[in-house]
Design a protein around this motif. Structure first.
Motif, PDB file in Angstrom:
ATOM      1  N   ILE A 159       0.836  -1.034   0.139  1.00 31.62           N
ATOM      2  CA  ILE A 159       0.001   0.047  -0.069  1.00 31.62           C
ATOM      3  C   ILE A 159       0.920   1.109   0.109  1.00 31.62           C
ATOM      4  O   ILE A 159       0.598   2.388  -0.650  1.00 31.62           O
ATOM      5  N   ARG A 160       1.936   1.240   0.819  1.00 29.74           N
ATOM      6  CA  ARG A 160       2.872   2.368   0.809  1.00 29.74           C
ATOM      7  C   ARG A 160       3.663   2.441  -0.542  1.00 29.74           C
ATOM      8  O   ARG A 160       3.541   3.674  -1.077  1.00 29.74           O
ATOM      9  N   GLN A 162       2.182   1.731  -3.463  1.00 28.28           N
ATOM     10  CA  GLN A 162       1.280   2.309  -4.342  1.00 28.28           C
ATOM     11  C   GLN A 162       1.033   3.761  -4.281  1.00 28.28           C
ATOM     12  O   GLN A 162       0.969   4.303  -5.099  1.00 28.28           O
ATOM     13  N   ARG A 163       0.857   4.075  -2.936  1.00 28.80           N
ATOM     14  CA  ARG A 163       0.538   5.605  -2.568  1.00 28.80           C
ATOM     15  C   ARG A 163       1.872   6.419  -3.029  1.00 28.80           C
ATOM     16  O   ARG A 163       1.567   7.542  -3.511  1.00 28.80           O
ATOM     17  N   GLU A 164       3.150   5.884  -2.927  1.00 30.75           N
ATOM     18  CA  GLU A 164       4.065   6.776  -3.248  1.00 30.75           C
ATOM     19  C   GLU A 164       4.171   6.851  -5.007  1.00 30.75           C
ATOM     20  O   GLU A 164       4.483   8.119  -5.677  1.00 30.75           O
ATOM     21  N   GLU A 203       1.532   6.971  -7.071  1.00 31.71           N
ATOM     22  CA  GLU A 203       0.332   7.817  -7.169  1.00 31.71           C
ATOM     23  C   GLU A 203       0.736   9.399  -6.931  1.00 31.71           C
ATOM     24  O   GLU A 203       0.706  10.202  -7.661  1.00 31.71           O
ATOM     25  N   SER A 204       1.492   9.543  -5.848  1.00 33.18           N
ATOM     26  CA  SER A 204       1.965  10.607  -5.602  1.00 33.18           C
ATOM     27  C   SER A 204       3.234  11.383  -6.548  1.00 33.18           C
ATOM     28  O   SER A 204       3.131  12.344  -7.016  1.00 33.18           O
ATOM     29  N   LYS A 209       1.237  12.216  -9.735  1.00 27.45           N
ATOM     30  CA  LYS A 209       0.610  13.661  -9.695  1.00 27.45           C
ATOM     31  C   LYS A 209       1.574  14.565  -9.605  1.00 27.45           C
ATOM     32  O   LYS A 209       1.513  15.705 -10.286  1.00 27.45           O
TER      33      LYS A 209
END
Length: 139
Positions: free
Chosen positions: A112-113, A115-117, A119-120, A123
């Motif tokens: 999850i971490r 994936q968030r990185e 996505e960040s 962006k």
């Protein structure tokens, strides 16, 4: 707790032989003094000696002691049996399962971490591209 038959096992208290001699009337002066001193110091011992003096014969006393010991052993066995029933049978499998679940949770949190990185970062790239495009159009 190893010797359940000898409840008078403390060194500072009477031993069973002293008490038997006192009750039978065969005790010497030091034993009589020890028993009577213990009776004066300890209400439980006083009650116990008075109760034991009420037995009419030594055989009756031995019978009563053996009955008490038998009941004591029966009462001590009940908690042991309950404890055995409550014990987890295959504790190693429980430990292995708990470790696997922990590892899965850690791996899941790590994924999850990541994936968030990602996505960040996406962006940030989109925002940077938009700003660059906006500058080139207006600038």
């Amino acid at each position: 707790m190893a010797d359940l038959g000898n409840i008078l096992a403390n060194d500072d208290q009477l031993n069973e032989d002293q008490l038997r001699r006192y009750l039978a009337g065969n005790a010497d002066a030091s034993d009589i003094h020890a028993v009577e001193k213990q009776m004066a110091d300890d209400d439980f011992m006083n009650d116990a000696v008075e109760g034991l003096q009420d037995f009419s014969s030594n055989a009756r006393l031995e019978d009563y002691v053996s009955q008490l010991n038998k009941k004591l052993h029966q009462q001590l066995e009940v908690p042991k049996e309950r404890k055995k029933k409550r014990a987890i049978k295959n504790l190693t499998w429980v430990v292995v399962a708990a470790i696997i679940i922990l590892l899965l949770c850690i791996i899941g949190a790590w994924i999850i971490r990541i994936q968030r990185e990602r996505e960040s970062q996406k962006k940030n790239i989109i925002t940077t591209a938009f700003v660059m495009q906006h500058k080139s159009i207006h600038g």
